[in-house]
Each structure stands twice: as C-alpha cells, then as structure tokens.
Design a protein around this motif. Structure first.
Motif, PDB file in Angstrom:
ATOM      1  N   ARG A 178       0.835  -1.203   0.000  1.00 10.58           N
ATOM      2  CA  ARG A 178       0.000   0.000   0.000  1.00 10.58           C
ATOM      3  C   ARG A 178       0.871   1.255   0.000  1.00 10.58           C
ATOM      4  N   LEU A 179       1.931   1.255   0.802  1.00 11.44           N
ATOM      5  CA  LEU A 179       2.830   2.405   0.842  1.00 11.44           C
ATOM      6  C   LEU A 179       3.450   2.666  -0.524  1.00 11.44           C
ATOM      7  N   LEU A 180       3.821   1.598  -1.211  1.00 10.08           N
ATOM      8  CA  LEU A 180       4.463   1.716  -2.518  1.00 10.08           C
ATOM      9  C   LEU A 180       3.445   1.853  -3.643  1.00 10.08           C
ATOM     10  N   GLN A 181       2.158   1.902  -3.282  1.00  9.64           N
ATOM     11  CA  GLN A 181       1.062   2.056  -4.241  1.00  9.64           C
ATOM     12  C   GLN A 181       1.065   0.923  -5.262  1.00  9.64           C
ATOM     13  N   ARG A 182       1.212  -0.287  -4.747  1.00 10.98           N
ATOM     14  CA  ARG A 182       1.153  -1.483  -5.571  1.00 10.98           C
ATOM     15  C   ARG A 182       0.023  -2.373  -5.072  1.00 10.98           C
ATOM     16  N   PRO A 183      -0.629  -3.094  -5.976  1.00  6.74           N
ATOM     17  CA  PRO A 183      -1.715  -3.993  -5.539  1.00  6.74           C
ATOM     18  C   PRO A 183      -1.153  -5.208  -4.811  1.00  6.74           C
ATOM     19  N   HIS A 184      -1.957  -5.808  -3.963  1.00  6.99           N
ATOM     20  CA  HIS A 184      -1.547  -7.046  -3.306  1.00  6.99           C
ATOM     21  C   HIS A 184      -2.690  -8.057  -3.423  1.00  6.99           C
ATOM     22  N   PRO A 185      -2.387  -9.238  -3.976  1.00  4.39           N
ATOM     23  CA  PRO A 185      -3.427 -10.264  -4.134  1.00  4.39           C
ATOM     24  C   PRO A 185      -3.861 -10.801  -2.771  1.00  4.39           C
ATOM     25  N   ARG A 186      -5.159 -10.888  -2.560  1.00  2.05           N
ATOM     26  CA  ARG A 186      -5.647 -11.267  -1.230  1.00  2.05           C
ATOM     27  C   ARG A 186      -5.728 -12.773  -1.025  1.00  2.05           C
ATOM     28  N   TRP A 187      -6.122 -13.509  -2.075  1.00  2.00           N
ATOM     29  CA  TRP A 187      -6.319 -14.933  -1.830  1.00  2.00           C
ATOM     30  C   TRP A 187      -5.018 -15.682  -1.537  1.00  2.00           C
ATOM     31  N   PRO A 188      -3.864 -15.346  -2.171  1.00  2.85           N
ATOM     32  CA  PRO A 188      -2.631 -16.030  -1.756  1.00  2.85           C
ATOM     33  C   PRO A 188      -2.256 -15.723  -0.308  1.00  2.85           C
ATOM     34  N   LEU A 189      -2.545 -14.509   0.144  1.00  6.51           N
ATOM     35  CA  LEU A 189      -2.251 -14.175   1.537  1.00  6.51           C
ATOM     36  C   LEU A 189      -3.145 -14.973   2.476  1.00  6.51           C
ATOM     37  N   ALA A 190      -4.403 -15.143   2.093  1.00  8.83           N
ATOM     38  CA  ALA A 190      -5.311 -15.940   2.916  1.00  8.83           C
ATOM     39  C   ALA A 190      -4.856 -17.399   2.960  1.00  8.83           C
ATOM     40  N   VAL A 191      -4.342 -17.901   1.844  1.00 10.10           N
ATOM     41  CA  VAL A 191      -3.834 -19.281   1.803  1.00 10.10           C
ATOM     42  C   VAL A 191      -2.640 -19.441   2.743  1.00 10.10           C
ATOM     43  N   ILE A 192      -1.772 -18.432   2.766  1.00 13.08           N
ATOM     44  CA  ILE A 192      -0.608 -18.488   3.660  1.00 13.08           C
ATOM     45  C   ILE A 192      -1.056 -18.580   5.114  1.00 13.08           C
ATOM     46  N   VAL A 193      -2.000 -17.735   5.510  1.00 13.61           N
ATOM     47  CA  VAL A 193      -2.486 -17.754   6.896  1.00 13.61           C
ATOM     48  C   VAL A 193      -3.093 -19.114   7.228  1.00 13.61           C
TER      49      VAL A 193
END
Length: 386
Positions: free
Chosen positions: A83-98
C-alpha cells in the motif's frame, strides 16, 4: 538469554509500538498503509506473547493461535508495504498463507519445531518479496531508508529458510524454546533488531511520503492540477542557473484565455472554472514531453520551453495556439482562443526581465486582435545590463 526472554522482549517492543501508533492514528494512515501496519504490529505482539508461553499454555492455543496470528501479521506487513508503494496485493494467496501456517501449527501441536520449519520457508519467501518490492520501488521516498529496510527484509528472507533447513537436518528431539541451541540465539537477537529497524523504517517512509505530498500540494494549482506560480519560479530559477554561453537556451510563453471575463459574466463562475480546467488539460496535452506548463494566476498560464531559442519557441507557441483554439469536443470547453507572448533567454536575464518580456509579447498579441503569438521585445527599461 533464552528464547522465551527474547520473545517477551519483542512482545514488549511491539506492544509499545502498537499503542503509540493507535494513539497517533489519523485518516491519512489508510492511504499510506500505516493503518494496516498498526494492525500487523498489534497482532504480532499477541502472537509473540502466545509463543513465549509455549509449553505453559494449552498447545492448541500456542500452536494454532500463535501461528495463525503470526501469519496474519506477516501478510499484513506485506500488504502495508504494498500500500505504501502504491502497488496492488493479491488477497487470496495471503489468505492461503495464513490458513496453511495455522493448520500446520495446529497439527504439529507441541512439536513446535515442525511449525518453525514450515514457517521458515513460507515467511522467508514473503520477506524476500518485501525486500525486492522496496529495492525496486521508484517512489520518491528516501532511497537510503528504503534500502536499509530492504536489506533487513532480504537478510531475514535468507536466514529463515536456512534456520528451517538446519532444524530439518537436526531431526527429532531438537531443543526448542526452553533450551535453545547456541546457533539460534544470534538468529533471535537479529529478529529483535529486525523488528526495530523495520518498524522505524516504515514510519520514516510514511513520514517522508507525507512530506512529499505536502510539497506537491504546495506546488500544484488546486483547480486545474497544473503546477502553480511557486513551481514556475523554481523552474525558471533552475533554468537560469543552467543557462550560459555555449549552453542550450530556453524560453517562456505567457498564455492568456481571450475574453474570459465574458464567460464568467454570461455563464457564471462555475462555468468559468470548468473552462479553465478544460483549458489546462488542452495546454498540458499541447506541449511536448520536455515542456512544463503552469497556471500563473486567474486565466493566465505559462509554459517553460527548454532547449529552444526564440525562433523555435515561436514555432512551438504557434502550434500550441492552434491546439487551444480548436472547437469544443465534449470536454466542457466553450469556444475560446488564447493569446501568447514569448520570450527567450538572453545573457544577463533574471526571472523578472524574462517574464516581463513575455508579458510584453502577450500584451502586444492582445492589442493586435488576440488569438495570436507575439515575441516580447525589451525596451530600454527591460534591456539586460551590459
């Protein structure tokens, strides 16, 4: 110092940081990613508290809960940096990691080394991605701070998989938490330093971004989005500092909307503002990529033309006049024209003499019927000193 003590020390540092961040929160935190970072710090503090009490609390709470919270904090740190670097972040891979970290920790139960091995590879990859994002960013943040924080992320991204591999090679019966291996102590000590550097680094980057936004706002005209008079003064000062015999010349064009008062009188100031906004868009589109456009004030605009002499500037200005004089094409611009005065740099020029000559050209264009380009000629009072 044992691992539990280091965990508790990290818990205290993270908890204090989270408390200060929550107390100092503002609406700007959403744009910079600081609000996400604050949640990450808070959740990580709870995770370290649970992990520090492994073996003393129920295994499901420390193994499943601690790892689930730890993974959540890691992906939130990742999202905050993006967010700071103004870049998108995919949510579903992050949810998979958790989910993967939480399930692995829950299934491992009291065998904490299993979760540590799995997490080492997963977290290592995330930290490497964080470090690469900071190193490759073209944002106007402090490069030194970004690089330092990136180095810590890259280092952690290498250390975690190496530790996981070492634990894997050790096999079962690895002393963990209560009796740490000697080679683990430096790793946890580095982890404590990592927490301090990354948190302070992120706060500094947020601060620098906010300062850059304030500077940008101070140099931008609110209505049209063009650079303002203050920015023009700085640009001319820089151009004058670089000008000299044997160096490329530059020119300034003063652009004025013809009969603008009639628009305000006939259609109102809201329509006048719409005309100025659309006119500014045409002005920006009508100049070259190296040329700089500004709103000088009211219905008057300026263009800085680097690398051209007076002859070249007149050619550019005439092309611009034709672009501005085109009939309206659905952009809300009333059929308007523009008068343009041009002045090129001469030895001995100051910003005042240069702009005065451009103004003289503008006044002459107005006097000769408007919708034309004229070069400003210095009179005796405007002549450069010998």
């Amino acid at each position: 110092m044992d691992v539990r003590t280091l965990f508790l020390a990290q818990t205290g540092a993270l908890g204090a940081t989270a408390a200060m961040l929550w107390l100092a929160r503002s609406e700007a935190d959403e744009r910079s990613g600081l609000r996400i970072w604050t949640w990450a710090v808070t959740i990580q503090a709870v995770a370290y508290l649970l992990l520090a009490n492994a073996g003393r609390l129920p295994a499901w709470l420390t193994a499943f809960g601690g790892n689930a919270l730890g993974a959540t904090s890691v992906v939130l740190f990742f999202a905050a940096i993006r967010r700071l670097l103004q870049r998108p972040h995919p949510r579903w891979p992050l949810a998979v990691i958790v989910a993967a970290v939480a399930v692995t920790g829950g299934l491992a139960g009291g065998k904490y080394e299993i979760a540590t091995i799995f997490n080492g590879y997963v977290y290592g990859l995330v930290q490497l991605l964080n470090g690469w994002a900071l190193l490759s960013s073209r944002q106007g943040l402090s490069r030194r701070v970004q690089r330092l924080v990136a180095v810590f992320y890259l280092a952690m991204g290498v250390i975690l998989p190496l530790r996981a591999t070492a634990l894997l090679l050790q096999g079962s019966g690895v002393d963990y938490l209560d009796h740490p291996l000697a080679w683990q102590e430096p790793i946890y000590a580095f982890g404590f330093l990592f927490v301090i550097v990354t948190n302070l680094g992120f706060l500094l980057m947020c601060k620098m971004r906010a300062e850059a936004e304030v500077r940008q706002q101070a140099m931008t005209d609110e209505l049209t989005g063009l650079a303002n008079r203050r920015a023009l003064d700085q640009a001319i000062a820089q151009a004058l500092a670089q000008a000299g015999p044997g160096r490329p010349s530059f020119a300034v064009a003063m652009v004025d909307v013809d009969h603008f008062k009639r628009i305000n009188d006939d259609f109102g100031h809201s329509a006048g503002d719409a005309v100025l906004t659309a006119f500014a868009q045409r002005l920006r589109a009508g100049v070259g990529p190296e040329d700089l456009s500004f709103r000088y004030g009211g219905e008057e605009f300026s263009v800085l033309l680097p690398g051209v002499d007076l002859t070249g500037a007149l050619v550019v200005a005439e092309h611009l006049r034709q672009q501005l004089a085109r009939p309206a094409s659905g952009d809300g611009l009333h059929p308007v024209t523009a008068s343009i005065g041009v002045a090129a740099w001469q030895p001995g020029d100051t910003a005042d003499t240069l702009l005065r000559r451009a103004d003289l050209g503008l006044y002459q264009a107005k006097a000769l019927g408007r919708n034309r380009v004229e070069a400003g000629q210095a009179g005796a009072a405007e002549a450069a000193p010998a």
